[in-house]
Scaffold this motif. Structure first.
Motif, PDB file in Angstrom:
ATOM      1  N   ILE B  11     -55.238  34.183 -70.003  1.00 40.70           N
ATOM      2  CA  ILE B  11     -55.995  32.545 -70.471  1.00 40.70           C
ATOM      3  C   ILE B  11     -55.675  31.538 -70.659  1.00 40.70           C
ATOM      4  CG2 ILE B  11     -56.273  32.465 -72.672  1.00 40.70           C
ATOM      5  CD1 ILE B  11     -56.462  34.781 -73.821  1.00 40.70           C
ATOM      6  N   ALA B  12     -54.519  31.080 -69.841  1.00 39.27           N
ATOM      7  CA  ALA B  12     -53.811  29.677 -69.763  1.00 39.27           C
ATOM      8  C   ALA B  12     -54.327  30.071 -68.413  1.00 39.27           C
ATOM      9  CB  ALA B  12     -52.193  29.874 -69.219  1.00 39.27           C
ATOM     10  N   LEU B  14     -56.662  30.823 -66.863  1.00 44.43           N
ATOM     11  CA  LEU B  14     -58.464  30.249 -66.787  1.00 44.43           C
ATOM     12  C   LEU B  14     -59.128  29.073 -67.759  1.00 44.43           C
ATOM     13  CD1 LEU B  14     -61.557  31.146 -66.975  1.00 44.43           C
ATOM     14  CD2 LEU B  14     -61.159  32.498 -69.606  1.00 44.43           C
ATOM     15  N   SER B  15     -57.728  28.896 -68.720  1.00 48.37           N
ATOM     16  CA  SER B  15     -58.416  27.707 -69.615  1.00 48.37           C
ATOM     17  C   SER B  15     -58.224  26.560 -68.348  1.00 48.37           C
ATOM     18  CB  SER B  15     -57.241  27.161 -70.674  1.00 48.37           C
ATOM     19  OG  SER B  15     -56.826  28.388 -71.434  1.00 48.37           O
ATOM     20  N   PHE B  16     -57.320  26.627 -67.317  1.00 44.22           N
ATOM     21  CA  PHE B  16     -57.179  25.695 -66.662  1.00 44.22           C
ATOM     22  C   PHE B  16     -57.995  24.870 -66.101  1.00 44.22           C
ATOM     23  CE2 PHE B  16     -55.401  23.390 -62.439  1.00 44.22           C
ATOM     24  CZ  PHE B  16     -54.849  22.681 -62.655  1.00 44.22           C
ATOM     25  N   THR B  18     -61.280  25.991 -66.434  1.00 43.78           N
ATOM     26  CA  THR B  18     -61.963  25.450 -67.400  1.00 43.78           C
ATOM     27  C   THR B  18     -62.432  24.114 -67.476  1.00 43.78           C
ATOM     28  OG1 THR B  18     -61.938  27.797 -68.487  1.00 43.78           O
ATOM     29  CG2 THR B  18     -63.689  26.208 -69.309  1.00 43.78           C
ATOM     30  N   LEU B  19     -60.632  23.916 -68.315  1.00 44.27           N
ATOM     31  CA  LEU B  19     -60.758  22.355 -68.059  1.00 44.27           C
ATOM     32  C   LEU B  19     -60.363  21.137 -67.244  1.00 44.27           C
ATOM     33  CD1 LEU B  19     -58.959  21.126 -70.556  1.00 44.27           C
ATOM     34  CD2 LEU B  19     -57.350  21.268 -69.454  1.00 44.27           C
ATOM     35  N   GLY B  22     -64.196  21.103 -67.391  1.00 45.56           N
ATOM     36  CA  GLY B  22     -64.638  20.470 -68.932  1.00 45.56           C
ATOM     37  C   GLY B  22     -64.867  18.913 -68.576  1.00 45.56           C
ATOM     38  N   LEU B 368     -63.706  38.649 -72.550  1.00 40.61           N
ATOM     39  CA  LEU B 368     -62.613  38.197 -72.243  1.00 40.61           C
ATOM     40  C   LEU B 368     -62.497  38.570 -70.318  1.00 40.61           C
ATOM     41  CD1 LEU B 368     -60.176  36.294 -72.177  1.00 40.61           C
ATOM     42  CD2 LEU B 368     -58.650  37.821 -73.126  1.00 40.61           C
ATOM     43  N   GLY B 375     -64.457  33.186 -64.255  1.00 39.03           N
ATOM     44  CA  GLY B 375     -63.654  31.989 -64.518  1.00 39.03           C
ATOM     45  C   GLY B 375     -63.433  32.219 -62.455  1.00 39.03           C
TER      46      GLY B 375
END
Lengths: 249, 534
Positions: B11-12, B14-16, B18-19, B22, B368, B375
């Motif tokens: 998740i971390a 993927l967040s990276f 996405t960020l 984003g 997810l 992702g």
């Protein structure tokens, strides 16, 4: 038969109304009691839940309801490594990149930090399965039978009271399979461990097991003396499974 | 990987990613909110002309790459064993390993106004060769890249035709045309949408080739126009309008491709099938030979031009130049960091996805799990230059944009290589997990022990493949550094572009050769590490 008792080094295994279902699969409900130091064969059509039964005892699957007792203790919530159980699969029992001694040594220490005593134990157990001279070989340099012997050696160093075999010798030829079963019987006679083995060949069951359980559609349909079960199958299902030809082979 | 926390780590990662995307969108949104009239006004005739050219060149490039590739693949499949066939197929893999910048230079060295072909025309007493710029240059360069790729992919589907069908064709006495019609064409047609889609996507997001070979406003694509509006005109409102259009375009194309079921990161496996079937007639043999030679010229020509032009450059002086040293060091460090980041992010996402898949209780994947899958290919929808542009616009309000160059190059290049790293790592990882998960659970091997004893020895090679591939991609990339580069931070491609800009063509050719060798070396490492698994 009771599940408790720690006489010898075997331990009884009890499945007490253990319910389970695979995602999208039919519900299973297992009730079974295996005595300490017993050899039980498990048979049944493919998809009947034989492997699932072993996975539940080993802890790879978690029951939806019911309890699993080993040696009288409730192990239902324990992770696989903390159950008093060893398991041999049909394939992939060894790490292909580690040599034979390391694969056995992992049974003693999961971080492979072995004392001198551990190492001696490893080579002793390799000798007792007839692989004393192959400790430095890689799994790919061994035959299929030899690989399963390595797995047996690891069972010996782990020294757990219960051994589960999931068609462990199914991919070997008939002569080799008989050898392996005899070896297993020897080891069991020495250690008195409880053995539960899934097989699809009545000959395997007749060769070493005292009792046989017949499973169908996720339930234990029959349990009884192996010789008796094959000579006079009581249920239609078992008769169907065995077929006319295989009886008395 | 260590099973504890595989999912949070994924998740971390993927967040990276996405960020990263984003943040770019945020930059664009803020700019849009601040100056929406400007952005709207930017939708003018020029912008639509650029959009039209973007589509036009992509369509034409796809046609000139894919249609001949059918003929070449068929010719190669009809002659499964001739001297040099496997060498030819290896050569066809070389363009994939070359940075677009180097390929563009090769095309220029061969067909440019001062290229070898111009010398030949002059020697033969012809008129002055006008040089290949604009649309024709773009088409040649795209064909150089994509014709071999498409050929290898088609050949793969032809090789997958069961041998019995060929035997049957021989028994029924089928000639060349019936064979094509009943056996070869159905096989090719099945893979045609995927191959054409892949090539179209590569061409519509092609930045470097258009930048180097396209000339002036007549031959500009959206991505190049974004770059120009930020670097030269400094017109963020226009950049915003262009970016929105580019995103809409790629999203539309990608949606279409997903419906066609195209594989977006195809790398055709080398096929050296030696299966023989009925010998073609002599006329057909001659024609096939001609087709193969023509394809060989198209692929070998620019490669030979890169090598000869590079060797003609004053390599020893270049090798002694402090600027070159600096650019080389910068390139190596940044691309190695990008590759490391890429492999780390990929592994985290792959491990988390596998973990979720193995313990799922429902028949279908969870959102997810899908997100972790998607992702990885996010970057295919959002081209690097768009991410770069978004951050460029966002950051310029708070900080010195050019000081951020290293961070942007590393992160965007890392994200860019993720789909390729996934292909290298995921199969090995998932297979290893399937083999080892129960055994490790049974023996209590977990955490660092598992990493040290099981996962690292098994995954070392695929990880190296992913790393080398990502590093090669990053090393040759011009997209992000073109936006963020400055005198302070120069990579090898950036330096090369500067030399081109100041007409020091020989220097550029020398640098191109160095860059090509580095990338080629890395690709060889990647292939060797991938090939020798197990």
């Amino acid at each position: 038969m009771t599940g408790g008792g720690n006489e010898g080094s075997g331990a009884g295994v009890v499945l007490d109304k253990v319910a389970f279902s695979h995602p999208g699969g039919a519900p299973m409900l297992f009730d079974l009691s295996v005595g300490a130091g017993e050899i039980l064969a498990v048979m049944g059509p493919s998809g009947s839940g034989k492997s699932t039964l072993l996975s539940l005892i080993a802890g790879f699957e978690t029951p939806a309801a019911g309890r699993i007792l080993i040696g009288g203790a409730d192990v239902t919530d324990l992770p696989p490594a903390r159950r008093p159980v060893s398991m041999i699969f049909q394939e992939n029992n060894l790490f292909a990149h580690l040599d034979v001694a390391a694969n056995v040594g992992l049974g003693r220490s999961p971080s492979l930090r072995l004392t001198r005593e551990d190492r001696e134990h490893v080579s002793e157990s390799l000798t007792s399965v007839g692989l004393g001279d192959k400790a430095r070989r890689l799994p790919r340099e061994l035959s299929g039978g030899e690989r399963q012997r390595v797995a047996l050696a690891r069972v010996l160093v782990r020294n757990r009271p219960v051994l589960l075999l999931d068609e462990a010798f199914a991919s070997l030829g008939p002569a080799l399979r008989d050898q392996m079963l005899d070896l297993l019987k020897d080891l069991q006679a020495r250690t008195r461990m409880t053995v539960i083995m899934v097989t699809h060949d009545p000959q395997d069951a007749l060769r070493i097991s005292g009792r046989t359980a017949f499973i169908e559609e996720g339930q234990v349909r029959e349990v009884g003396d192996t010789a008796a079960i094959f000579s006079q199958a009581r249920s239609d299902a078992l008769r169907r499974y065995l077929g006319a030809g295989s009886r008395g082979r | 990987m260590a099973r504890v926390g595989a999912v949070p780590l994924g998740i971390a990662a993927l967040s990276f990613v996405t960020l990263l995307a984003g943040g770019a969108f945020l930059g664009l949104l803020i700019e849009g909110a601040r100056d929406w009239q400007g952005a709207l006004a930017a939708f003018d005739a020029y912008l639509f002309r650029v959009a039209r050219f973007t589509l036009l060149q992509a369509v034409l490039s796809t046609i000139v790459s894919v249609v001949p590739a059918i003929v070449v693949a068929r010719a190669l499949s009809r002659h499964p064993a001739f001297f040099g066939r496997s060498a030819l197929l290896r050569l066809f893999a070389v363009p994939l390993a070359l940075p677009a910048l180097v390929a563009a230079l090769g095309v220029l060295a061969l067909l440019g106004r001062a290229g070898y072909f111009a010398d030949l025309v002059a020697a033969l007493g012809g008129d002055r060769w006008p040089g290949i710029y604009g649309l024709s240059g773009i088409l040649v360069a795209h064909a150089f890249f994509n014709l071999p790729l498409a050929t290898r992919l088609f050949l793969q589907s032809l090789d997958a035709v069961p041998a019995d069908q060929w035997r049957l064709a021989g028994q029924l006495g089928m000639g060349a045309w019936p064979r094509f019609r009943f056996i070869e064409w159905p096989a090719i047609r099945a893979s045609l949408p995927g191959v054409a889609g892949l090539v179209f996507m590569l061409c519509i997001t092609s930045f470097t080739i258009v930048l180097m070979l396209g000339g002036g406003p007549a031959a500009t694509t959206l991505e190049v126009a974004i770059y120009q509006s930020l670097r030269f005109d400094f017109d963020p409102a226009r950049a915003l309008a262009l970016t929105v259009l580019q995103l809409a375009l790629t999203a539309a194309v990608l949606a279409m491709l997903f419906r066609l079921g195209a594989e977006m990161t195809s790398d055709a496996a080398l096929s050296v099938s030696a299966r023989r079937h009925a010998r073609p007639g002599s006329v057909e043999t001659v024609l096939n030979g001609l087709v193969i030679v023509l394809a060989l010229v198209l692929v070998a020509g620019p490669i030979a031009a890169i090598v000869t032009a590079g060797l003609q450059a004053d390599l020893s002086r270049l090798a002694g130049e402090a600027r070159v040293h600096q650019a080389l060091a910068t390139s190596l460090v940044l691309s190695a960091l990008a590759a490391l980041l890429c492999v780390a992010l990929t592994t985290m996402m792959v491990a988390a996805r596998q973990r979720l898949a193995s313990r799922r209780r429902l028949p279908g994947p969870s959102w997810l799990e899908r997100a972790l899958d998607g992702g990885a290919s996010l970057i295919l929808v959002v081209p690097p230059i768009v991410i770069g542009a978004g951050w460029f616009i966002l950051v310029r309000r708070f900080a010195d944009v050019f000081a951020l160059a290293p961070v942007m190059v590393v992160t965007v290049n890392a994200a860019m290589a993720i789909p390729f790293a996934v292909r290298a790592i995921r199969p090995a990882h998932d297979e290893a997990a399937a083999r080892h998960d129960r055994l490790c659970a049974q023996l209590g091997i977990a955490g660092l022990d598992r990493l040290r004893l099981v996962d690292w020895p098994v995954l070392r090679r695929p990880l190296l493949t992913g790393f080398a591939f990502a590093m090669a991609l990053s090393l040759g990339d011009l997209g992000v550094i073109a936006l963020f580069g400055s005198d302070a931070v120069q990579t090898l491609p950036y330096l090369l572009m500067q030399r081109m800009g100041s007409y020091r063509t020989a220097d550029a050719a020398g640098l191109a050769l160095i860059l090509a060798m580095l990338c080629f070396l890395l690709m060889m490492v990647a292939e060797a590490a991938g090939g020798r698994r197990r």
